[in-house]
Design a protein around this motif. Structure first.
Motif, PDB file in Angstrom:
ATOM      1  N   LEU A 114      -9.389  16.445  -5.399  1.00 41.56           N
ATOM      2  CA  LEU A 114     -10.113  15.661  -4.393  1.00 41.56           C
ATOM      3  C   LEU A 114      -9.350  15.617  -3.077  1.00 41.56           C
ATOM      4  O   LEU A 114      -8.116  15.607  -3.056  1.00 41.56           O
ATOM      5  N   SER A 115     -10.081  15.572  -1.978  1.00 46.21           N
ATOM      6  CA  SER A 115      -9.462  15.435  -0.670  1.00 46.21           C
ATOM      7  C   SER A 115      -8.857  14.050  -0.521  1.00 46.21           C
ATOM      8  O   SER A 115      -9.380  13.058  -1.054  1.00 46.21           O
ATOM      9  N   VAL A 116      -7.746  13.981   0.194  1.00 47.94           N
ATOM     10  CA  VAL A 116      -7.073  12.708   0.465  1.00 47.94           C
ATOM     11  C   VAL A 116      -6.690  12.656   1.940  1.00 47.94           C
ATOM     12  O   VAL A 116      -6.738  13.661   2.640  1.00 47.94           O
ATOM     13  N   ILE A 117      -6.294  11.459   2.392  1.00 47.91           N
ATOM     14  CA  ILE A 117      -5.810  11.277   3.754  1.00 47.91           C
ATOM     15  C   ILE A 117      -4.362  10.804   3.692  1.00 47.91           C
ATOM     16  O   ILE A 117      -4.064   9.816   3.009  1.00 47.91           O
ATOM     17  N   GLY A 118      -3.479  11.494   4.394  1.00 48.03           N
ATOM     18  CA  GLY A 118      -2.088  11.071   4.466  1.00 48.03           C
ATOM     19  C   GLY A 118      -1.869  10.136   5.644  1.00 48.03           C
ATOM     20  O   GLY A 118      -2.576  10.206   6.657  1.00 48.03           O
ATOM     21  N   TYR A 119      -0.881   9.267   5.521  1.00 52.19           N
ATOM     22  CA  TYR A 119      -0.642   8.240   6.534  1.00 52.19           C
ATOM     23  C   TYR A 119       0.833   8.158   6.889  1.00 52.19           C
ATOM     24  O   TYR A 119       1.710   8.531   6.111  1.00 52.19           O
ATOM     25  N   SER A 120       1.073   7.599   8.067  1.00 50.22           N
ATOM     26  CA  SER A 120       2.388   7.100   8.472  1.00 50.22           C
ATOM     27  C   SER A 120       2.306   5.581   8.469  1.00 50.22           C
ATOM     28  O   SER A 120       1.215   4.994   8.331  1.00 50.22           O
ATOM     29  N   ILE A 133       0.853  -1.183   0.000  1.00 53.59           N
ATOM     30  CA  ILE A 133       0.000   0.000   0.000  1.00 53.59           C
ATOM     31  C   ILE A 133       0.887   1.231   0.000  1.00 53.59           C
ATOM     32  O   ILE A 133       1.764   1.388   0.853  1.00 53.59           O
ATOM     33  N   SER A 134       0.665   2.121  -0.975  1.00 54.05           N
ATOM     34  CA  SER A 134       1.381   3.391  -1.012  1.00 54.05           C
ATOM     35  C   SER A 134       0.363   4.523  -1.020  1.00 54.05           C
ATOM     36  O   SER A 134      -0.560   4.545  -1.841  1.00 54.05           O
ATOM     37  N   THR A 135       0.543   5.443  -0.085  1.00 52.85           N
ATOM     38  CA  THR A 135      -0.344   6.598   0.036  1.00 52.85           C
ATOM     39  C   THR A 135       0.503   7.859   0.193  1.00 52.85           C
ATOM     40  O   THR A 135       1.720   7.792   0.387  1.00 52.85           O
ATOM     41  N   PHE A 136      -0.152   9.000   0.159  1.00 51.69           N
ATOM     42  CA  PHE A 136       0.534  10.211   0.566  1.00 51.69           C
ATOM     43  C   PHE A 136       0.944  10.081   2.027  1.00 51.69           C
ATOM     44  O   PHE A 136       0.228   9.488   2.840  1.00 51.69           O
ATOM     45  N   ALA A 137       2.099  10.639   2.358  1.00 51.47           N
ATOM     46  CA  ALA A 137       2.560  10.659   3.735  1.00 51.47           C
ATOM     47  C   ALA A 137       1.754  11.682   4.547  1.00 51.47           C
ATOM     48  O   ALA A 137       1.002  12.493   3.988  1.00 51.47           O
ATOM     49  N   GLU A 138       1.937  11.627   5.859  1.00 46.93           N
ATOM     50  CA  GLU A 138       1.199  12.555   6.724  1.00 46.93           C
ATOM     51  C   GLU A 138       1.519  14.011   6.386  1.00 46.93           C
ATOM     52  O   GLU A 138       0.661  14.882   6.547  1.00 46.93           O
ATOM     53  N   ASP A 139       2.749  14.271   5.931  1.00 43.02           N
ATOM     54  CA  ASP A 139       3.121  15.631   5.545  1.00 43.02           C
ATOM     55  C   ASP A 139       3.089  15.812   4.032  1.00 43.02           C
ATOM     56  O   ASP A 139       3.721  16.717   3.486  1.00 43.02           O
TER      57      ASP A 139
END
Length: 205
Positions: free
Chosen positions: A158-164, A144-150
């Protein structure tokens, strides 16, 4: 999850190599797959694969049982045209990952770069994870690759959620174990930078 018409519009109005998530080669994804301890005939699915060239590199590296899923038929047709005859053995799926139903234990490896962070509604994330639990084999691999928290707070409007790594582990729960995680600073075609996180999970059961 955004509807099919939204993403069809993205891929019919923008050049494939101009969208912010474009990569000439998905090098980190390919490296994680190659080091995931799976056979070349393992069943791999690329979620949101669209027009990504990851499928090209999987074929070139001898992987023979590949599925590519995307909401946009236009994006998938771009990949099919680029691959030519090599596209024929690939299973191309036009579907919403929160709604499609796969056979039980269908996949050895699940790959997703930049879909999960669009799932801003809890019920969509739950449906997504339930799909993995059902369709990935015991001890199967999940990337799984997502945007990071920063990282960015929006993508393609579109709105997204960043993760650690920790928050992704919490989201996926105790049925998954992180084996590796790493960060990427992605350079977009426009010259901007986006921070991503990659996590390689093992589905425990």
């Amino acid at each position: 999850m955004q509807n099919k018409e939204y993403w069809e519009n993205v891929y019919t109005t923008k050049a494939t190599d101009s969208v912010s998530w474009f990569q000439e080669h998905a090098e980190i994804s390919l490296s994680l797959i190659q080091n995931a301890n799976i056979e070349k005939n393992a069943s791999i699915i690329d979620i949101g694969g669209g027009a990504s060239t990851l499928v090209d590199d999987l074929v070139l590296n001898g992987y023979s049982k590949i599925s590519v899923l995307d909401l946009s038929n236009t994006a998938l047709e771009t990949s099919q045209s680029r691959l030519g005859l090599a596209a024929e053995p690939i299973n191309w799926l036009v579907a919403d990952i929160t709604k499609i139903h796969f056979p039980e234990h269908e996949f050895d490896l699940w790959h997703d770069r930049a879909v999960f962070h669009f799932l801003t509604e809890p019920e969509d994330r739950l449906a997504y994870i339930k799909n993995i639990l059902h369709s990935v084999k015991p001890k199967g691999q999940v990337i799984i690759s997502t945007f990071a928290e920063d990282g960015p707070t929006k993508c393609s409007g579109l709105s997204v959620i960043g993760y650690s790594a920790e928050s992704l582990q919490a989201e996926f729960g105790n049925s998954f174990l992180i084996k590796k995680n790493l960060n990427e600073t992605h350079s977009t075609p426009s010259g901007a930078t986006q921070k991503f996180i990659f996590c390689l999970f093992e589905k425990i059961a």
